[in-house]
Design an enzyme around this catalytic site. Structure first.
Site, PDB file in Angstrom:
ATOM      1  N   GLY A 200       0.947  -1.151  -0.109  1.00 37.02           N
ATOM      2  CA  GLY A 200       0.040  -0.052  -0.050  1.00 37.02           C
ATOM      3  C   GLY A 200       0.894   1.395   0.001  1.00 37.02           C
ATOM      4  N   GLY A 203       2.047   5.702   4.418  1.00 37.54           N
ATOM      5  CA  GLY A 203       1.424   6.310   5.545  1.00 37.54           C
ATOM      6  C   GLY A 203      -0.136   5.687   5.915  1.00 37.54           C
ATOM      7  N   GLY A 205      -0.575   3.019   7.305  1.00 33.90           N
ATOM      8  CA  GLY A 205      -0.719   2.364   8.410  1.00 33.90           C
ATOM      9  C   GLY A 205      -0.193   1.047   8.335  1.00 33.90           C
ATOM     10  N   HIS A 421      -5.930  35.015 -12.995  1.00 37.35           N
ATOM     11  CA  HIS A 421      -5.529  33.836 -13.461  1.00 37.35           C
ATOM     12  C   HIS A 421      -6.253  32.686 -12.457  1.00 37.35           C
ATOM     13  CE1 HIS A 421      -2.310  30.710 -14.547  1.00 37.35           C
ATOM     14  NE2 HIS A 421      -2.833  30.017 -13.259  1.00 37.35           N
ATOM     15  N   GLU A 422      -6.525  32.966 -11.137  1.00 35.71           N
ATOM     16  CA  GLU A 422      -7.187  32.256 -10.125  1.00 35.71           C
ATOM     17  C   GLU A 422      -8.587  32.083 -10.545  1.00 35.71           C
ATOM     18  OE1 GLU A 422      -5.406  30.102  -8.875  1.00 35.71           O
ATOM     19  OE2 GLU A 422      -3.553  31.019  -8.903  1.00 35.71           O
ATOM     20  N   HIS A 425      -9.667  29.637 -13.363  1.00 32.52           N
ATOM     21  CA  HIS A 425      -9.837  28.338 -12.703  1.00 32.52           C
ATOM     22  C   HIS A 425     -11.157  28.022 -11.931  1.00 32.52           C
ATOM     23  CE1 HIS A 425      -5.323  27.001 -13.722  1.00 32.52           C
ATOM     24  NE2 HIS A 425      -5.197  28.035 -12.837  1.00 32.52           N
TER      25      HIS A 425
END
Ligand code: ADP
Length: 633
Positions: A200, A203, A205, A421-422, A425
């Site tokens: 996996g 992180g 587990g 620009h943002e 989006h």
């Protein structure tokens, strides 16, 4: 001849002097004679006068010990082989003893030699010890560095501490039973597995699970990263493996956990030079040891990797790591459970809804979630609050996903450009039905040169199902092109900036995957590349040629270019007619610095004058479908 000769300093006659200091009397009282030393000629005279009782001559020291009639004693230097003294003593009938001090000398030299020898021996012992320490350190390379946690003392982790990976837990429950009641299995002739491979992403587990097994079964837990086996010297890895297994067998039943097993377990014969290298020897030793320990010996090997595809097949055959358990990223419910586990030890504000936070953290691993709560706890402590609240969690999330905050932008021209620009989006993600949901758009800069960002949240169902549609990928490309499109629409083709470079990379990557892996293009349902193709670097370095012809390669490139261009055109087509809305949104963003998703949608809805669901433009309607496009094939 005698009177003028003096070998010592001239001094008064011996015996009590009228004005002698009281100290001398004291000496005499104590029986310690302090008679002044006579000169040589005085001594001869005293001999003749009969004042001397006896003489003891030490020839080697060239002195004579004189005892006077009153009992006092002095030492007087004499010549070697002194005939005058002898004759005078003889004439005065004073007994003269010649002391043989050769013996004293012998003893003294013996002592000195002994001391020297002792010193030498001491030095030698010190040297040997030092060098043996160095040797130990060198030879100790071969000893395993496994960290062992004793059963009663430490492994405090239990299955209840591991959340969100129910299937893996269930499978491993069996291993606990193997360890606790092996007789249940051996009675019916079942062999206890020797190795379990946990597969996996990082992180999720895997280490935690291995510890939980040891904790539940109450057995010792040895853990070691596979990379620790291999060091500078050839053969060290193999001897470390031997040592690890020796230690484990002594403590059986126990769990041995090897993290990142792919570091030694890669396919043999791979890599440059075919590789009969240290790593292979280590792997061979590991295989030998696994075969070597007896059935049901009680040592269970757990290994973790996120690259099972590169592992040597010999590792996986029955009798070795024959069990393979996948530990995946948690889904929404899993994330909620993991958050709950980590919230147990932290005071949470009652307002905080963990289910919401689970929805807001798609793609997070257990370690990320634990980190989120920890960062929030640190912020809470810094703000001197008592419990972790929404705002601390919000800030922690931002910190984890976007990095540390930087000073707000002052330059208004640059700020305006970033805002356009943002907003590009954000507006497109709000308009496209297949796109992700807008979480927020902000102009608060982050460390590392991020001037602002529009964050989106993937749809929970899409994420959990693991199925990604062609429409979704197309929409992601259009959203990614939104920034560049806004710059084009507002500032014109010559004013576009390099700020879109990250977006372009994303678009190219998605486009390439669509064409070469998912069959989402005119090239048809064919996979030209396998998942994680770079894995083959380790295996087939020399065979780097793609599995398709040059001509197909050109067609792939043309398709990717076409997908990217189509995405940009769609983004431009969506933004061009909405210029007044874009301007209004930019003003609002510059003023507020951050606009949350719902507020943003509300502004857009008002402008569109209808609910967004129907107002959301269909990307296909803005431009012809990719498949329908002619790309010069
Ligand atoms: P891996 O070995 O898969 O890389 P770890 O087991 O080392 O990951 O996980 C690191 C940390 O993340 C753990 O110590 C734990 O705090 C947290 N964590 C990861 N997965 C889980 C989970 N499923 N439940 C609870 N905590 C988890």
């Amino acid at each position: 001849m005698s009177s003028g000769v003096s070998t010592g300093q001239s001094s008064p006659e011996p015996g009590p002097q009228p004005g002698a200091p009281a100290r001398l009397d004291l000496f005499r009282d104590l029986g310690l004679s302090r008679t002044p030393q006579p000169s040589y000629s005085q001594l001869l005279q005293q001999l003749r006068q009969g004042k001397v009782k006896d003489l003891v001559l030490s020839p080697s020291q060239r002195q004579v010990g004189v005892t006077y009639a009153d009992g006092s004693r002095v030492q007087v230097p004499v010549f070697s082989n002194d005939q005058v003294l002898l004759r005078t003593a003889q004439a005065a009938r004073v007994p003269l003893t010649v002391r043989d001090d050769r013996q004293d000398q012998a003893t003294a030299s013996l002592l000195a030699n002994g001391l020297l020898l002792l010193l030498l021996l001491g030095g030698l012992a010190l040297l040997i010890r030092r060098s043996s320490q160095v040797a130990n350190r060198t030879l100790g390379f071969g000893r395993s560095k496994a960290r062992m946690v004793q059963p009663e003392a430490a492994v405090a982790v239990r299955f209840e501490d591991v959340a969100g990976i129910a299937e893996a837990k269930e499978e491993l429950q069996e291993v606990v039973t193997f360890l606790k009641q092996p007789e249940r299995f051996t009675a019916v002739g079942a062999k206890i597995p020797k190795g379990v491979l946990l597969v996996g992403p990082p992180g999720t587990g895997k280490t935690l699970l291995a510890k939980a097994i040891a904790g539940e079964a109450g057995v010792p837990f040895f853990s070691m990263a596979a990379s620790e086996f291999v060091e500078l010297f050839v053969g060290v890895g193999a001897s470390r493996v031997r040592d690890l297994f020796r230690q484990a067998k002594e403590k059986a039943p126990c769990i041995v956990f090897i993290d990142e097993i792919d570091a030694v377990g890669r396919q043999r014969g791979a890599g440059i030079g075919g590789g009969n290298d240290e790593r292979e020897q280590t792997l061979n030793q590991l295989l030998t040891e696994m075969d070597g320990f007896a059935e049901n010996s009680g040592v269970i090997l757990l290994a973790a990797t996120n690259r099972p595809d590169v592992l040597d097949t010999a590792l996986m055959r029955p009798g070795r790591f024959d069990r393979r358990i996948t530990v995946d990223l948690p889904d929404r419910r899993g994330r909620e459970a993991i958050l709950a586990v980590h919230a147990r030890s932290r005071p949470l504000d009652p307002e905080v809804c963990l289910a919401d936070w689970a929805s807001r953290t798609p793609g997070f691993s257990g370690a990320d979630l634990s980190n989120l709560l920890n960062e929030a706890a640190i912020l809470t402590a810094r703000r001197e609050r008592d419990c972790i609240d929404e705002s601390a969690l919000n800030d922690a999330l931002e910190r984890i996903t976007m990095g540390l905050t930087a000073a707000p932008l002052q330059d208004s021209a640059k700020k305006r450009l970033i805002a356009y620009h943002e907003i590009g989006h954000a507006l497109i993600t709000t308009l496209l039905p297949a796109a992700d949901r807008l979480d927020k758009v902000t102009l608060l800069p982050r460390a590392g040169g991020v001037g602002g960002f529009a964050r989106t949240m993937p749809d929970e169902e899409v994420l959990d199902s693991g199925l990604i549609s062609k429409a979704y990928l197309q929409a992601r490309m259009v959203v990614a092109m939104g920034g560049r499109a806004a710059e084009l629409v507002v500032f014109g083709p010559s004013e576009i900036t390099q700020g879109a470079s990250g977006d372009l990379e994303l678009v190219s990557r998605i486009g390439r995957e669509m064409v070469t892996r998912y069959g989402f293009s005119r090239l048809g349902p064919q996979a030209f590349e396998a998942e994680g193709a770079e894995v083959f670097l380790g295996r087939d370095w020399l065979r780097s040629d793609p599995a398709y012809s040059q001509e197909t390669g050109n067609r792939i490139d043309a398709q990717v270019q076409h997908l990217a261009r189509t995405a940009l055109d769609q983004a431009v087509a969506l933004l061009t007619p909405r210029r007044p809305l874009i301007d209004a949104l930019v003003e609002a963003l510059i003023e507020q610095e951050t606009i949350e998703g719902p507020a943003f949608s509300a502004i857009v809805e008002r402008y569109e004058d209808q609910p967004l669901a129907s107002a959301k433009a269909d990307p296909a309607s803005a431009e012809p479908d990719v498949e329908a496009a002619q790309v010069g094939l």
